[in-house]
Scaffold this motif. Sequence first.
Motif, PDB file in Angstrom:
ATOM      1  N   ARG A   1       0.815  -1.215   0.000  1.00 35.81           N
ATOM      2  CA  ARG A   1       0.000   0.000   0.000  1.00 35.81           C
ATOM      3  C   ARG A   1       0.848   1.264   0.000  1.00 35.81           C
ATOM      4  O   ARG A   1       0.419   2.310  -0.521  1.00 35.81           O
TER       5      ARG A   1
ATOM      6  N   GLU B   1      -5.355   1.550  -0.520  1.00 36.47           N
ATOM      7  CA  GLU B   1      -5.844   1.923   0.810  1.00 36.47           C
ATOM      8  C   GLU B   1      -7.333   1.632   0.920  1.00 36.47           C
ATOM      9  O   GLU B   1      -8.121   2.016   0.040  1.00 36.47           O
ATOM     10  N   HIS B   2      -7.718   0.912   1.961  1.00 41.02           N
ATOM     11  CA  HIS B   2      -9.103   0.518   2.236  1.00 41.02           C
ATOM     12  C   HIS B   2      -9.618  -0.556   1.270  1.00 41.02           C
ATOM     13  O   HIS B   2     -10.779  -0.953   1.363  1.00 41.02           O
TER      14      HIS B   2
ATOM     15  N   SER C   1      -5.168  -7.733   4.725  1.00 46.21           N
ATOM     16  CA  SER C   1      -5.632  -6.430   5.185  1.00 46.21           C
ATOM     17  C   SER C   1      -6.825  -6.632   6.118  1.00 46.21           C
ATOM     18  O   SER C   1      -7.437  -7.708   6.151  1.00 46.21           O
TER      19      SER C   1
ATOM     20  N   GLU D   1      -9.685  -5.466   5.791  1.00 50.58           N
ATOM     21  CA  GLU D   1     -10.884  -5.693   4.979  1.00 50.58           C
ATOM     22  C   GLU D   1     -11.037  -7.165   4.626  1.00 50.58           C
ATOM     23  O   GLU D   1     -12.151  -7.699   4.573  1.00 50.58           O
TER      24      GLU D   1
END
Length: 431
Positions: free
Chosen positions: A21, A28-29, A46, A48
């Motif tokens: 990232r 990101e995200h 991650s 997520e």
Amino acid sequence: MSCSPQFALVDVNNFFVSCERAFQPSLEHAPVVVLSNNDGCVVSRSNEVKALGVKMGIPYFRLRNLARQHGIRVFSSNYALYGNMSQRVVSILREFSPEIEVYSIDESFLHVERVAHLYGGAWKMGQQIRARIAQWTGLPVCVGVGPTKTLAKLANHLAKKQPVFEGVCDLHLLARQERLDWMSRIPVSEVWGVGRKLKVQLARMGIQSVLDLRNVSPKAIRARFGVVLERTVSELRGISCLELDEVAPPKHQILSSRSFGMPITAIEELREAVAHHAACVAVRLRAQHGLAAAVHVFIQTNPFREQPQYNGVQTLTLTEPTDDTRALTAAALRGLNEVFRAEFSYKKAGVMLVNITPKAYRQASLFDDAPLDAGRSTRLMQALDDVNHTFGRGTLRLAVAGSGHPRWVMKSEHRSPRYTTRWDEVPVAGQ
């Protein structure tokens, strides 16, 4: 100023994913995973992806449908990038405290009791560490501070999981009852050194939380589990039993091995792979100023496929201990010739150096020109290492190690560029 021990554990969050990232802000995200060697299993996720229920170590082939469904970005391990980013983080930490133990590629312990006051206390110091690492590398870190290494590790867990701590948890700032309350909420499996098997054994004793382990009698723990877990209990009580290992001890064995990207049957390709691994272990041997007295070489088939299986292993004792890539490679190739069987298809090869002693204690031979030869060898190996350090690993190598992109190199279909270590892969700013 208090001289009571204060340990800080600085840990990069989701390290491999965070490295990716740092150079691709669009990630990101986004849900991101990084795979192990040969793109086999998930080794970094991650937040997520964790929220989707993806477990660590899940094979990639089982993840493909979910990845398509949720747009999970998949990357092969980029060890050159991750290693360089780790070095950058450590160099920043050394500016905060000279007393540091690099525990792993993404974790470091620091002694902070002598320097924390320069930053207004350990919590403020931790926040400055986070800010500087984020600014200089783009990596997010959390910091845990405690009177022992085990408690610092526990504090780091709280810093990661509990937003109230703002990324830095200093147990010294919590009242005693507050610390005990947090311990009662954390499962014992989060204690440093408590694995799955030990968790089950402790559960049979009614030990479910960190607080349960803290409150058990150290003598009873020692009688059943030994001195290592007894020290853990003492550390949870604030009694420091583990000091920083500021200098990594020399290794008595050095191993280099990788699974191949595809099955290999030709001995010529195996010779290239073995020569490559011999060069790798030789570099690491010289880095710790050691000499190896024996070379262990192995080749093996794929145990997960229905095919004839074979594991070939050979250990060769050297006439004299050495750190010379040429001598170590020659020995490894002699071992390969001994164990190679043409009727098998091979998945992995490796070279391990054993019986390692400090170079300073080298005993010269009485009957030849060993001191003179050793001097020439040292100068040649120094030149080899200098060139490869300056221009990139593998710039100079033995001819037997081959050239180009061999078939035996591990599969890495989703690797990102090596942004920080290859001139031809340096990121380019948009026009």
